[in-house]
Design a protein around this motif. Structure first.
Motif, PDB file in Angstrom:
ATOM      1  N   HIS A 179       2.083   1.799  -3.469  1.00 14.55           N
ATOM      2  CA  HIS A 179       1.020   2.377  -4.306  1.00 14.55           C
ATOM      3  C   HIS A 179       0.839   3.864  -4.011  1.00 14.55           C
ATOM      4  O   HIS A 179       0.655   4.668  -4.926  1.00 14.55           O
ATOM      5  CB  HIS A 179      -0.299   1.626  -4.092  1.00 14.55           C
ATOM      6  N   PRO A 196       3.597  -2.297  -8.212  1.00 12.91           N
ATOM      7  CA  PRO A 196       3.470  -0.960  -8.781  1.00 12.91           C
ATOM      8  C   PRO A 196       4.843  -0.367  -9.121  1.00 12.91           C
ATOM      9  O   PRO A 196       5.310   0.542  -8.453  1.00 12.91           O
ATOM     10  CB  PRO A 196       2.786  -0.170  -7.657  1.00 12.91           C
ATOM     11  N   ARG A 235       8.466   7.614  -9.130  1.00 17.40           N
ATOM     12  CA  ARG A 235       8.673   6.369  -9.870  1.00 17.40           C
ATOM     13  C   ARG A 235       9.365   5.342  -8.988  1.00 17.40           C
ATOM     14  O   ARG A 235      10.205   5.694  -8.159  1.00 17.40           O
ATOM     15  CB  ARG A 235       9.529   6.643 -11.104  1.00 17.40           C
ATOM     16  N   ASP A 257       7.929   0.918 -12.178  1.00 15.35           N
ATOM     17  CA  ASP A 257       8.082   1.580 -13.474  1.00 15.35           C
ATOM     18  C   ASP A 257       9.362   1.195 -14.185  1.00 15.35           C
ATOM     19  O   ASP A 257       9.458   1.299 -15.406  1.00 15.35           O
ATOM     20  CB  ASP A 257       8.108   3.105 -13.258  1.00 15.35           C
ATOM     21  N   GLN A 309       0.832  -1.206   0.000  1.00 17.33           N
ATOM     22  CA  GLN A 309       0.000   0.000   0.000  1.00 17.33           C
ATOM     23  C   GLN A 309       0.863   1.251   0.000  1.00 17.33           C
ATOM     24  O   GLN A 309       0.546   2.236  -0.669  1.00 17.33           O
ATOM     25  CB  GLN A 309      -0.905   0.013   1.230  1.00 17.33           C
ATOM     26  N   ARG A 339       3.642   5.943  -5.441  1.00 19.40           N
ATOM     27  CA  ARG A 339       3.502   6.036  -6.889  1.00 19.40           C
ATOM     28  C   ARG A 339       2.353   6.981  -7.260  1.00 19.40           C
ATOM     29  O   ARG A 339       2.428   7.695  -8.262  1.00 19.40           O
ATOM     30  CB  ARG A 339       3.258   4.654  -7.455  1.00 19.40           C
ATOM     31  N   ALA A 340       1.305   6.999  -6.436  1.00 19.08           N
ATOM     32  CA  ALA A 340       0.182   7.906  -6.694  1.00 19.08           C
ATOM     33  C   ALA A 340       0.620   9.375  -6.591  1.00 19.08           C
ATOM     34  O   ALA A 340       0.034  10.251  -7.207  1.00 19.08           O
ATOM     35  CB  ALA A 340      -0.960   7.619  -5.716  1.00 19.08           C
ATOM     36  N   ARG A 360       2.038  -7.592 -10.760  1.00 17.95           N
ATOM     37  CA  ARG A 360       1.182  -7.020  -9.722  1.00 17.95           C
ATOM     38  C   ARG A 360       1.875  -5.904  -8.935  1.00 17.95           C
ATOM     39  O   ARG A 360       1.239  -5.204  -8.165  1.00 17.95           O
ATOM     40  CB  ARG A 360       0.737  -8.126  -8.752  1.00 17.95           C
TER      41      ARG A 360
END
Ligand code: C2E
Ligand code: CA
Ligand code: CA
Ligand code: CA
Length: 280
Positions: A169, A197, A177, A199, A166, A172-173, A195
């Protein structure tokens, strides 16, 4: 009697005793190092393989020990991870490097779009305050989130639970990167990678080395194919020779890092590198 006891002890467990004493001493010193700012950051360029231009830098920590001189991370990062000191060290490196790169972007011609990569250990990822710390540092230093890359080793990523995922994520949100460091050494499956997150895949030096020793490009080919399938960009690490650079570039790896271009350098040396074609 005391001398004899010590002699006896040394006779039965000389190496163990020495290693334990050494470790305890190192740990005490490392606590002090964090407080007394003996940790410095050096920077290694990430290079556009086709032009030799610097696209970013990776921050790498060095310990300037008052008696022992400069100590490499391989000696103290594992200890820092085991003791939890890595949280303080990581926070220090992040802050200093973000401040530095933000300054270069504002003041050095050609550095306007420069990116910064910072290493993150598994322990930091478990730390509940990480996200807030990162947000605060970006805010204070003015480095755009989209210019920050956080590198996490493949092995550290493999046994992460939901809370850590989490956090990834959420980072990244923000536009940060995420890169998988030392890729190819951790045996993660394609379905697992899919799966995560992330780059960027950083191809471990061992695969780049194979290009020299055996002329064997099949593993690098497979990794680049996997990255393309997953929609990830790639960075090749530990490029020491021009022929490795050219083989990797020909196979579609756009960015490289290694002694062929530049070793990690002191902050004062970075501005000159920005306007130079490296690896020429
Ligand atoms: P890494 O993240 O894989 O960093 C790359 C390492 O390879 C660096 O070693 C770099 O100096 C070295 N290197 C770069 N190009 C070449 C080359 O062409 N040939 C060879 N032989 N080596 C090259 P360094 O600085 O000693 O760092 C070792 C490891 O320590 C790093 O591996 C990283 O895992 C860890 N580390 C360093 N700084 C930090 C930090 O601030 N936080 C955390 N968590 N880990 C760090
Ligand atoms: Ca790294
Ligand atoms: Ca690496
Ligand atoms: Ca490594």
């Amino acid at each position: 009697a005391k001398g004899q006891r010590q002699g006896g002890y040394a006779r039965y467990h000389p190496r163990m005793h020495e290693q334990l004493a050494e470790r305890v001493q190192l740990e005490a010193d490392l606590h002090r190092a964090v407080e007394h700012q003996q940790l410095r950051v050096v920077y290694q360029p990430l290079v556009d393989m086709s032009t030799g231009g610097v696209t970013g830098v990776e921050a790498l920590v060095r310990w300037h020990h008052p008696q022992r001189g400069v100590i490499a991370p391989v000696t103290f990062i594992p200890l820092a991870e085991a003791t939890g000191l890595i949280d303080a060290i990581g926070a220090h490196v992040l802050r200093e490097a973000c401040q530095q790169v933000s300054t270069w972007r504002a003041e050095v011609p050609g550095a306007e779009t420069m990116r910064l990569s910072v290493n993150l250990s598994a322990h930091q990822l478990d730390h509940p305050g990480l996200l807030a710390d990162v947000v605060a540092v970006l805010d204070e230093t003015g480095l755009p989130a989209t210019s920050l890359v956080l590198e996490i080793t493949e092995s550290a990523l493999i046994d992460q639970h939901d809370a850590a995922l989490q956090t990834l994520h959420a980072l990244r949100a923000l536009g940060i990167r995420l890169a998988i460091d030392d890729f190819g050494t951790g045996y993660s499956s394609l379905s697992y990678l899919h799966r995560l997150p992330v780059d960027i895949l950083k191809i471990d030096k061992s695969f780049v080395d194979r290009l020299s020793h055996t002329g064997d490009a099949s593993l690098v080919d497979a990794i680049l194919g996997m990255a393309a399938t997953l929609g990830l960009t790639t960075v090749a690490e530990g490029i020491e020779h021009a022929h490795q650079r050219h083989a990797l570039a020909a196979q579609g790896c756009a960015t490289g890092q290694g002694y062929h271009f530049s070793p990690p350098v002191d902050a004062s040396e970075v501005p000159d590198l920005i306007t130079t074609a490296l690896g020429a």
